[in-house]
Design a protein around this motif. Structure first.
Motif, mmCIF file in Angstrom:
data_model
loop_
_atom_site.group_PDB
_atom_site.id
_atom_site.type_symbol
_atom_site.label_atom_id
_atom_site.label_comp_id
_atom_site.label_asym_id
_atom_site.label_seq_id
_atom_site.Cartn_x
_atom_site.Cartn_y
_atom_site.Cartn_z
ATOM 1 N N LEU A 84 0.865 -1.178 0.000
ATOM 2 C CA LEU A 84 0.000 0.000 0.000
ATOM 3 C C LEU A 84 0.898 1.224 0.000
ATOM 4 O O LEU A 84 1.850 1.291 0.772
ATOM 5 C CB LEU A 84 -0.864 0.044 1.259
ATOM 6 N N CYS A 85 0.613 2.173 -0.863
ATOM 7 C CA CYS A 85 1.402 3.400 -0.853
ATOM 8 C C CYS A 85 0.568 4.547 -1.387
ATOM 9 O O CYS A 85 -0.423 4.345 -2.076
ATOM 10 C CB CYS A 85 2.689 3.243 -1.650
ATOM 11 N N GLY A 86 0.972 5.739 -1.015
ATOM 12 C CA GLY A 86 0.257 6.902 -1.495
ATOM 13 C C GLY A 86 0.520 8.122 -0.647
ATOM 14 O O GLY A 86 1.511 8.183 0.095
ATOM 15 N N GLU A 87 -0.378 9.086 -0.762
ATOM 16 C CA GLU A 87 -0.272 10.343 -0.050
ATOM 17 C C GLU A 87 -1.581 10.624 0.663
ATOM 18 O O GLU A 87 -2.651 10.546 0.058
ATOM 19 C CB GLU A 87 0.025 11.504 -1.009
ATOM 20 N N ILE A 88 -1.469 10.941 1.951
ATOM 21 C CA ILE A 88 -2.633 11.295 2.759
ATOM 22 C C ILE A 88 -2.422 12.720 3.259
ATOM 23 O O ILE A 88 -1.414 13.004 3.895
ATOM 24 C CB ILE A 88 -2.794 10.323 3.939
ATOM 25 N N THR A 89 -3.365 13.595 2.955
ATOM 26 C CA THR A 89 -3.296 14.977 3.427
ATOM 27 C C THR A 89 -4.281 15.139 4.578
ATOM 28 O O THR A 89 -5.469 14.822 4.425
ATOM 29 C CB THR A 89 -3.612 15.966 2.294
ATOM 30 N N ILE A 90 -3.756 15.606 5.712
ATOM 31 C CA ILE A 90 -4.578 15.775 6.905
ATOM 32 C C ILE A 90 -4.621 17.246 7.323
ATOM 33 O O ILE A 90 -3.786 18.050 6.890
ATOM 34 C CB ILE A 90 -4.053 14.926 8.088
ATOM 35 N N ARG A 91 -5.587 17.569 8.148
ATOM 36 C CA ARG A 91 -5.678 18.889 8.761
ATOM 37 C C ARG A 91 -5.175 18.737 10.187
ATOM 38 O O ARG A 91 -5.701 17.944 10.955
ATOM 39 C CB ARG A 91 -7.125 19.379 8.756
ATOM 40 N N THR A 92 -4.097 19.444 10.532
ATOM 41 C CA THR A 92 -3.520 19.367 11.876
ATOM 42 C C THR A 92 -4.420 20.119 12.864
ATOM 43 O O THR A 92 -5.242 20.942 12.450
ATOM 44 C CB THR A 92 -2.098 19.959 11.906
ATOM 45 N N PRO A 93 -4.263 19.864 14.161
ATOM 46 C CA PRO A 93 -5.078 20.565 15.155
ATOM 47 C C PRO A 93 -4.979 22.096 15.072
ATOM 48 O O PRO A 93 -5.936 22.796 15.390
ATOM 49 C CB PRO A 93 -4.533 20.055 16.491
ATOM 50 N N ASP A 94 -3.829 22.604 14.597
ATOM 51 C CA ASP A 94 -3.693 24.061 14.469
ATOM 52 C C ASP A 94 -4.177 24.584 13.108
ATOM 53 O O ASP A 94 -3.983 25.755 12.781
ATOM 54 C CB ASP A 94 -2.259 24.507 14.753
ATOM 55 N N GLY A 95 -4.799 23.704 12.299
ATOM 56 C CA GLY A 95 -5.420 24.134 11.053
ATOM 57 C C GLY A 95 -4.589 24.023 9.802
ATOM 58 O O GLY A 95 -5.063 24.313 8.712
ATOM 59 N N ARG A 96 -3.329 23.604 9.925
ATOM 60 C CA ARG A 96 -2.474 23.481 8.734
ATOM 61 C C ARG A 96 -2.794 22.186 7.976
ATOM 62 O O ARG A 96 -3.212 21.208 8.561
ATOM 63 C CB ARG A 96 -0.998 23.430 9.140
ATOM 64 N N ALA A 97 -2.567 22.200 6.672
ATOM 65 C CA ALA A 97 -2.650 20.983 5.857
ATOM 66 C C ALA A 97 -1.267 20.350 5.840
ATOM 67 O O ALA A 97 -0.261 21.041 5.659
ATOM 68 C CB ALA A 97 -3.098 21.309 4.441
ATOM 69 N N GLU A 98 -1.226 19.051 6.047
ATOM 70 C CA GLU A 98 0.047 18.326 6.126
ATOM 71 C C GLU A 98 -0.101 17.034 5.336
ATOM 72 O O GLU A 98 -1.053 16.288 5.550
ATOM 73 C CB GLU A 98 0.318 18.036 7.602
ATOM 74 N N THR A 99 0.832 16.783 4.405
ATOM 75 C CA THR A 99 0.762 15.579 3.575
ATOM 76 C C THR A 99 1.776 14.564 4.061
ATOM 77 O O THR A 99 2.941 14.887 4.266
ATOM 78 C CB THR A 99 1.005 15.924 2.096
ATOM 79 N N HIS A 100 1.308 13.333 4.220
ATOM 80 C CA HIS A 100 2.159 12.224 4.649
ATOM 81 C C HIS A 100 2.224 11.199 3.528
ATOM 82 O O HIS A 100 1.206 10.831 2.957
ATOM 83 C CB HIS A 100 1.566 11.533 5.888
ATOM 84 N N GLU A 101 3.446 10.755 3.214
ATOM 85 C CA GLU A 101 3.605 9.646 2.292
ATOM 86 C C GLU A 101 3.492 8.363 3.103
ATOM 87 O O GLU A 101 4.100 8.241 4.164
ATOM 88 C CB GLU A 101 4.962 9.695 1.600
ATOM 89 N N VAL A 102 2.678 7.441 2.604
ATOM 90 C CA VAL A 102 2.511 6.163 3.282
ATOM 91 C C VAL A 102 2.995 5.052 2.368
ATOM 92 O O VAL A 102 2.845 5.116 1.154
ATOM 93 C CB VAL A 102 1.057 5.919 3.720
ATOM 94 N N SER A 103 3.609 4.066 2.984
ATOM 95 C CA SER A 103 4.141 2.952 2.223
ATOM 96 C C SER A 103 4.394 1.794 3.173
ATOM 97 O O SER A 103 5.115 1.941 4.154
ATOM 98 C CB SER A 103 5.452 3.364 1.546
#
Length: 141
Positions: free
Chosen positions: A72-91
């Motif tokens: 499994l691999c890809g990119e997950i973009t989340i909203r941090t508690p302080d409101g920023r968008a943060e992208t994580h690569e998963v693999s």
């Protein structure tokens, strides 16, 4: 012509069965684009956002094997508690033991950095392997 058709059909791997995988967007996620590979070959792509919160796919398995590698691999973009968008690569990678007929959930853990398959009804059907999935690595030239 019939001989050519028969020959081309015999080159394709015979399919033995299938299993399903569901991926669901978590509330913290803005979007997700992820891929699942079976035995090193792209099997499906998940594209999740607020309009498509989950997706279930059927994945065929080739005849003659009980165990299959998955990645499994890809990119997950989340909203941090302080409101920023943060992208994580998963693999991540693992082994599916006789997956035909099973239903797996794609789950994330460790702050959206780990990604794996599990069948809640039969946890022994999926084994996680440590490290990143090699098939996801982009070649560097």
């Amino acid at each position: 012509m019939a001989a050519i058709s028969a020959l081309s059909m015999s080159v394709r791997p015979a399919l033995a069965g299938e299993f399903t995988v569901t991926d669901e967007k978590a509330d913290m996620e803005i979007s997700e684009v992820s891929r699942i590979y079976l035995d090193g070959r792209l099997a499906s792509v998940f594209r999740l956002d607020d309009s498509t919160r989950y997706k279930t796919v059927r994945i065929a398995t080739p005849q003659g094997r009980l165990d299959h590698t998955y990645t499994l691999c890809g990119e997950i973009t989340i909203r941090t508690p302080d409101g920023r968008a943060e992208t994580h690569e998963v693999s991540s990678s693992g082994i599916l033991h006789n997956p035909d007929g099973h239903h797996f959930d794609a789950l994330g853990s460790d702050g959206f950095t780990d990604f794996f398959l599990i069948d809640p009804q039969a946890p022994e059907a999926a084994e996680r392997l440590p490290g990143r999935g090699e098939v996801c690595s982009a070649p560097i030239s």
